[in-house]
Design a protein around this motif. Structure first.
Motif, PDB file in Angstrom:
ATOM      1  N   ALA B 388       0.975  -1.121   0.033  1.00  0.00           N
ATOM      2  CA  ALA B 388      -0.131   0.006   0.002  1.00  0.00           C
ATOM      3  C   ALA B 388       1.048   1.396  -0.088  1.00  0.00           C
ATOM      4  O   ALA B 388       0.286   2.333  -0.532  1.00  0.00           O
ATOM      5  N   SER B 389       2.045   1.189   0.823  1.00  0.00           N
ATOM      6  CA  SER B 389       2.758   2.410   0.719  1.00  0.00           C
ATOM      7  C   SER B 389       3.493   2.701  -0.663  1.00  0.00           C
ATOM      8  O   SER B 389       3.759   3.859  -0.926  1.00  0.00           O
ATOM      9  N   THR B 390       3.466   1.952  -1.548  1.00  0.00           N
ATOM     10  CA  THR B 390       4.142   2.114  -2.863  1.00  0.00           C
ATOM     11  C   THR B 390       3.346   3.169  -3.616  1.00  0.00           C
ATOM     12  O   THR B 390       3.963   3.758  -4.568  1.00  0.00           O
ATOM     13  N   ARG B 391       1.902   3.316  -3.265  1.00  0.00           N
ATOM     14  CA  ARG B 391       1.141   4.454  -3.718  1.00  0.00           C
ATOM     15  C   ARG B 391       1.683   6.019  -3.453  1.00  0.00           C
ATOM     16  O   ARG B 391       1.241   6.728  -4.215  1.00  0.00           O
ATOM     17  N   PHE B 392       2.516   6.097  -2.677  1.00  0.00           N
ATOM     18  CA  PHE B 392       2.944   7.158  -2.044  1.00  0.00           C
ATOM     19  C   PHE B 392       4.490   7.561  -2.304  1.00  0.00           C
ATOM     20  O   PHE B 392       5.384   7.235  -1.527  1.00  0.00           O
ATOM     21  N   GLY B 393       4.663   8.385  -3.541  1.00  0.00           N
ATOM     22  CA  GLY B 393       6.206   8.664  -3.682  1.00  0.00           C
ATOM     23  C   GLY B 393       6.174  10.267  -3.644  1.00  0.00           C
ATOM     24  O   GLY B 393       5.182  10.879  -4.385  1.00  0.00           O
ATOM     25  N   TRP B 394       7.317  10.788  -3.204  1.00  0.00           N
ATOM     26  CA  TRP B 394       7.334  12.405  -3.383  1.00  0.00           C
ATOM     27  C   TRP B 394       7.564  12.789  -4.920  1.00  0.00           C
ATOM     28  O   TRP B 394       7.454  13.820  -5.461  1.00  0.00           O
ATOM     29  N   ASP B 395       8.347  11.850  -5.729  1.00  0.00           N
ATOM     30  CA  ASP B 395       8.665  12.263  -6.935  1.00  0.00           C
ATOM     31  C   ASP B 395       7.486  12.308  -7.625  1.00  0.00           C
ATOM     32  O   ASP B 395       7.327  13.278  -8.508  1.00  0.00           O
ATOM     33  N   GLU B 396       6.618  11.417  -7.498  1.00  0.00           N
ATOM     34  CA  GLU B 396       5.306  11.408  -7.921  1.00  0.00           C
ATOM     35  C   GLU B 396       4.515  12.533  -7.641  1.00  0.00           C
ATOM     36  O   GLU B 396       3.857  13.391  -8.364  1.00  0.00           O
ATOM     37  N   ALA B 397       4.680  13.063  -6.303  1.00  0.00           N
ATOM     38  CA  ALA B 397       4.056  13.996  -5.795  1.00  0.00           C
ATOM     39  C   ALA B 397       4.610  15.289  -6.520  1.00  0.00           C
ATOM     40  O   ALA B 397       3.566  16.267  -6.869  1.00  0.00           O
ATOM     41  N   ALA B 398       5.872  15.401  -6.515  1.00  0.00           N
ATOM     42  CA  ALA B 398       6.295  16.795  -7.160  1.00  0.00           C
ATOM     43  C   ALA B 398       5.941  16.851  -8.814  1.00  0.00           C
ATOM     44  O   ALA B 398       5.752  18.252  -9.143  1.00  0.00           O
ATOM     45  N   THR B 399       5.983  15.829  -9.444  1.00  0.00           N
ATOM     46  CA  THR B 399       5.469  15.845 -10.816  1.00  0.00           C
ATOM     47  C   THR B 399       4.295  16.591 -10.889  1.00  0.00           C
ATOM     48  O   THR B 399       3.724  17.343 -11.509  1.00  0.00           O
ATOM     49  N   SER B 400       3.220  15.842 -10.113  1.00  0.00           N
ATOM     50  CA  SER B 400       1.564  16.422 -10.059  1.00  0.00           C
ATOM     51  C   SER B 400       1.802  17.993  -9.618  1.00  0.00           C
ATOM     52  O   SER B 400       1.060  18.435 -10.221  1.00  0.00           O
ATOM     53  N   MET B 401       2.536  18.160  -8.689  1.00  0.00           N
ATOM     54  CA  MET B 401       2.611  19.789  -8.119  1.00  0.00           C
ATOM     55  C   MET B 401       3.102  20.532  -9.257  1.00  0.00           C
ATOM     56  O   MET B 401       2.397  21.775  -9.438  1.00  0.00           O
ATOM     57  N   LEU B 402       4.028  20.137 -10.143  1.00  0.00           N
ATOM     58  CA  LEU B 402       4.524  21.186 -10.907  1.00  0.00           C
ATOM     59  C   LEU B 402       3.333  21.241 -11.926  1.00  0.00           C
ATOM     60  O   LEU B 402       3.321  22.446 -12.653  1.00  0.00           O
ATOM     61  N   ASP B 403       2.870  20.310 -12.438  1.00  0.00           N
ATOM     62  CA  ASP B 403       1.455  20.460 -13.314  1.00  0.00           C
ATOM     63  C   ASP B 403       0.471  21.429 -12.579  1.00  0.00           C
ATOM     64  O   ASP B 403      -0.355  22.147 -13.324  1.00  0.00           O
ATOM     65  N   VAL B 404       0.144  21.084 -11.292  1.00  0.00           N
ATOM     66  CA  VAL B 404      -0.784  21.958 -10.723  1.00  0.00           C
ATOM     67  C   VAL B 404      -0.136  23.840 -10.663  1.00  0.00           C
ATOM     68  O   VAL B 404      -1.165  24.387 -11.104  1.00  0.00           O
ATOM     69  N   TYR B 405       1.068  23.966 -10.614  1.00  0.00           N
ATOM     70  CA  TYR B 405       1.562  24.979 -10.708  1.00  0.00           C
ATOM     71  C   TYR B 405       1.230  25.598 -12.164  1.00  0.00           C
ATOM     72  O   TYR B 405       0.917  26.692 -12.444  1.00  0.00           O
ATOM     73  N   ALA B 406       1.587  24.844 -13.160  1.00  0.00           N
ATOM     74  CA  ALA B 406       1.410  25.132 -14.500  1.00  0.00           C
ATOM     75  C   ALA B 406      -0.046  25.601 -14.967  1.00  0.00           C
ATOM     76  O   ALA B 406      -0.421  26.678 -15.307  1.00  0.00           O
ATOM     77  N   GLN B 407      -0.846  24.708 -14.515  1.00  0.00           N
ATOM     78  CA  GLN B 407      -2.536  24.855 -14.621  1.00  0.00           C
ATOM     79  C   GLN B 407      -2.896  26.074 -13.728  1.00  0.00           C
ATOM     80  O   GLN B 407      -3.691  26.788 -14.423  1.00  0.00           O
ATOM     81  N   ALA B 408      -2.385  26.503 -12.687  1.00  0.00           N
ATOM     82  CA  ALA B 408      -2.752  27.751 -11.952  1.00  0.00           C
ATOM     83  C   ALA B 408      -2.139  28.884 -12.698  1.00  0.00           C
ATOM     84  O   ALA B 408      -2.962  29.852 -12.552  1.00  0.00           O
ATOM     85  N   ALA B 409      -1.176  28.766 -13.210  1.00  0.00           N
ATOM     86  CA  ALA B 409      -0.593  29.893 -13.883  1.00  0.00           C
ATOM     87  C   ALA B 409      -1.358  30.308 -15.141  1.00  0.00           C
ATOM     88  O   ALA B 409      -1.754  31.440 -15.568  1.00  0.00           O
ATOM     89  N   LYS B 410      -2.118  29.162 -15.879  1.00  0.00           N
ATOM     90  CA  LYS B 410      -2.991  29.411 -16.798  1.00  0.00           C
ATOM     91  C   LYS B 410      -4.059  29.948 -16.424  1.00  0.00           C
ATOM     92  O   LYS B 410      -4.610  31.140 -16.899  1.00  0.00           O
ATOM     93  N   ALA B 411      -4.501  29.472 -15.230  1.00  0.00           N
ATOM     94  CA  ALA B 411      -5.906  29.806 -14.611  1.00  0.00           C
ATOM     95  C   ALA B 411      -5.865  31.435 -14.199  1.00  0.00           C
ATOM     96  O   ALA B 411      -6.493  32.221 -14.571  1.00  0.00           O
ATOM     97  N   HIS B 412      -4.555  31.654 -13.572  1.00  0.00           N
ATOM     98  CA  HIS B 412      -4.425  33.237 -13.176  1.00  0.00           C
ATOM     99  C   HIS B 412      -4.432  34.108 -14.259  1.00  0.00           C
ATOM    100  O   HIS B 412      -4.599  35.302 -14.407  1.00  0.00           O
ATOM    101  N   GLY B 413      -3.447  33.551 -15.556  1.00  0.00           N
ATOM    102  CA  GLY B 413      -3.574  34.353 -16.671  1.00  0.00           C
ATOM    103  C   GLY B 413      -4.747  34.744 -17.305  1.00  0.00           C
ATOM    104  O   GLY B 413      -5.149  36.026 -17.633  1.00  0.00           O
ATOM    105  N   HIS B 414      -5.801  33.890 -17.098  1.00  0.00           N
ATOM    106  CA  HIS B 414      -7.244  34.135 -17.518  1.00  0.00           C
ATOM    107  C   HIS B 414      -7.756  35.134 -16.923  1.00  0.00           C
ATOM    108  O   HIS B 414      -8.598  35.908 -17.272  1.00  0.00           O
ATOM    109  N   ARG B 415      -7.720  34.972 -15.274  1.00  0.00           N
ATOM    110  CA  ARG B 415      -8.341  35.827 -14.555  1.00  0.00           C
ATOM    111  C   ARG B 415      -7.686  37.409 -14.746  1.00  0.00           C
ATOM    112  O   ARG B 415      -8.363  38.457 -14.496  1.00  0.00           O
ATOM    113  N   GLY B 416      -6.407  37.335 -14.587  1.00  0.00           N
ATOM    114  CA  GLY B 416      -5.640  38.861 -14.449  1.00  0.00           C
ATOM    115  C   GLY B 416      -5.823  39.411 -15.857  1.00  0.00           C
ATOM    116  O   GLY B 416      -6.134  40.099 -16.386  1.00  0.00           O
TER     117      GLY B 416
END
Lengths: 416, 416
Positions: B388-416
């Protein structure tokens, strides 16, 4: 907004709007101070923009109060249901709103930030640093002073406020005190640099707060206020909260002749049940029928109440200035006040009124009773009260304040 | 700081430093989260600057933790003696420090602000608005969730926190939840826009938290930790506070065979007397000699304790994730956890451990006792725990987070 030659001032009053009726909730002398000072500054050519937290959806975002004075209602948290203890958590939101307003202005719009009460000082600190302008701060009340003279049963101010105050004192380019006592407290309790502290006595609007016309006798005045004529009237004007000591007067009343009445002109503050608790106390000590509680009123009517009273009592546990005492004296009504804080400056003992040590109801009854029984002494004090009030004018205050701003700009220039 | 191609992230963690030892005071799973995420992001070329409030004069203003990770200790209030309830009053001071650091950088230095816990969210909101960059926020814990599942005797979170959280949820361009439960809570309890919420499971450092070497039997492990060999050991790792429920385990112990021991690996949180109170409870229910309290330890040693235990118990009243459960499982130790919040995701009932409904000590004693008495079941769960623990890796988390940052930048650009 008129074009002007004076400075542009960002005046911060986070927790209470200068447009609110003082005498209830968080609105008191500070609200009068901010509005009257702003008006006097505007009369001298300054542009004053006042920032306060929006507390109702009925408030327009911007209110042009008078030429040269504009009030911004900054959204930061819900309109209602936010008590003073939750306000620190809204300072980022509030400050963001202030910065946003400035960002819509030409660069370098404001010349100075003047903050009132520590919460505004925290927001002002950040804003002044961002804009690279001097921060001038007026404390109004200080946690360390309040905690040292706490009313029995009152809650001490939290450590977070003390810390916040210390930071603002250290960060400000100039500190404004209303009295010598407040200036001393800033230096001894908050380690303020004495060179940064200036005493600027607040003013009283002497056109509004003036003695009764010779044709107005007290009976006529009382009739106009719906107050049946009869025995002597003691007036308490202010927020109903332990700090202000209205309970001392209710208890003193039990020791006074049965024809003496107490008018409490004010609303609950701190606890919504404060007025009901005061009334319960009056019932308990057998004076319920001699206490009239009336909601706070606007200045012109407040002056009428001062004139209608035989004596105005100010039994506060602490006051940095004591605006009610100054206003009452300007109306020619002697004041019996606790010998604390700014009241020791405002009330000249034996000349404009009487200073009482401590808050023992028996002592207060003795002092009040003696004064009410001695018409000649009251007449003498009334003249002294009026004379003492001429020390306090907003035009003089504004002139001094403009000088404080100029000095602060110089000090800031040297630092920056 | 290495030159990099990834984004520059201002990571805000006002109330607790990622450099602190988790397990006592305000330091817990969030500290691990911020540090591990930052390290994984830096490995992907991001530059991470972490801002936290300075809490000791011994802390240097800036600490280069690793290539691409720098921690700024921002002075905001006194180093010590400031509890979490006083922190809102320090947000202006903290934010001013963050803005000051940015002002010394080339213009447009940061690409994104990622704030952790609502206090940081308030500071991040202002900073992100000033810099015109997206705000990404992770709640970690939510007042409404905590208040709905309050431990008996625990104090509800104040309204000011709820309001502050609502504002951050509304202001953020993206919200990061650790589990499906947390994402749902954001939408249903805080009215978050579902499109803004992304689930990014935190990781576990699987190099540190791994099963014992085949040569390491439990007796050897225990000897190394100074734990006399003997009966079964239940391990509780975490802050000693009502929210975490260690009292449930102490009371359950009274219902378990006399050879079962409880190790509490953690320090007081909230109240300085928390550990003493837990020990007093143990004395009261007659298990004082079967409870060992040990201060929290660094990751490598924490892994040893997980391996030395027969079962790790997590009786929290709420957890947004439940890092201890994930770490213990990675070490191959079955977990008995309360069926609340993120624990329902981390612990797979019957596969990697056991989920218990409620906090009745008798129920907990029954579940723990049954598991301790069944070696075959524990061995089966140990294998499941590791899987069960193999589901949780920081490298996967970081990859997902960079994607979140990129999406947020896009959303922010649309709002701003």
């Amino acid at each position: 907004m008129t074009s002007s030659s004076g400075p542009r001032i960002a005046m911060l009053s986070v927790h209470t709007s200068p447009l609110e009726q003082p005498g209830t909730g968080d609105a008191g002398g500070m609200n009068v101070y901010v509005l009257e000072l702003s008006q006097a500054l505007a009369r001298r050519g300054a542009e004053v923009e006042i920032f306060t937290r929006a507390t109702s959806s009925a408030q327009p975002p911007v209110v042009d109060v008078a030429p040269g004075i504009r009030v911004f209602h900054v959204p930061a948290g819900p309109f209602e249901g936010l008590d003073k203890f939750d306000l620190p958590g809204q300072l980022c939101a509030f400050t963001a709103g202030v910065l946003r307003a400035e960002a819509r202005r030409p660069e370098g719009f404001y010349d100075v930030v003047h903050s009132h009460y520590w919460l505004s000082g925290q927001a002002g600190w950040l804003a002044a640093e961002r804009w690279d302008v001097p921060l001038v701060h007026t404390m109004h009340t200080m946690a360390r002073v309040k905690n040292a003279a706490l009313a029995p049963g009152d809650t001490p101010e939290p450590a977070g406020r003390v810390i916040g105050e210390e930071q603002v004192v250290a960060a400000a380019d100039a500190l404004v005190a209303s009295t010598r006592e407040e200036a001393d407290d800033l230096v001894t309790l908050y380690d303020a640099d004495p060179d940064k502290v200036t005493i600027v006595p607040p003013g009283v609007d002497l056109d509004v707060f003036c003695p009764p016309a010779p044709t107005d006798d007290r009976a006529a005045l009382r009739a106009r206020l719906g107050l049946p004529d009869g025995g002597p009237v003691i007036l308490f004007a202010g927020r109903v909260q332990l700090l202000k000591g209205p309970d001392v007067l209710v208890q003193a009343l039990a020791h006074l002749p049965r024809d003496v009445r107490l008018v409490v002109l004010g609303g609950a503050s701190g606890r919504p049940t404060a007025v009901r608790e005061l009334e319960a106390l009056a019932y308990q000590v057998g004076v319920r029928d001699r206490v009239l509680v009336h909601p706070p009123v606007a200045p012109a009517q407040l002056a009428q109440w001062y004139r209608a009273a035989d004596v105005v009592a100010v039994p506060s546990h602490n006051e940095s200035f004591g605006l009610v005492a100054a206003e009452a004296q300007a109306c020619g009504t002697p004041v019996v006040a606790a010998a604390v804080g700014g009241l020791r400056t405002v009330v000249v003992d034996g000349v404009s009124g009487v200073l009482v040590d401590g808050h023992d109801p028996a002592t207060w009854a003795r002092e009040l009773g003696a004064l009410l029984a001695d018409d000649a002494r009251r007449t003498r004090l009334a003249a002294g009260a009026r004379a003492a009030s001429t020390r306090f004018g907003w035009d003089e205050a504004a002139t001094s304040m403009l000088d404080v701003y100029a000095q602060a700009a110089k000090a800031h220039g040297h630092r920056g």
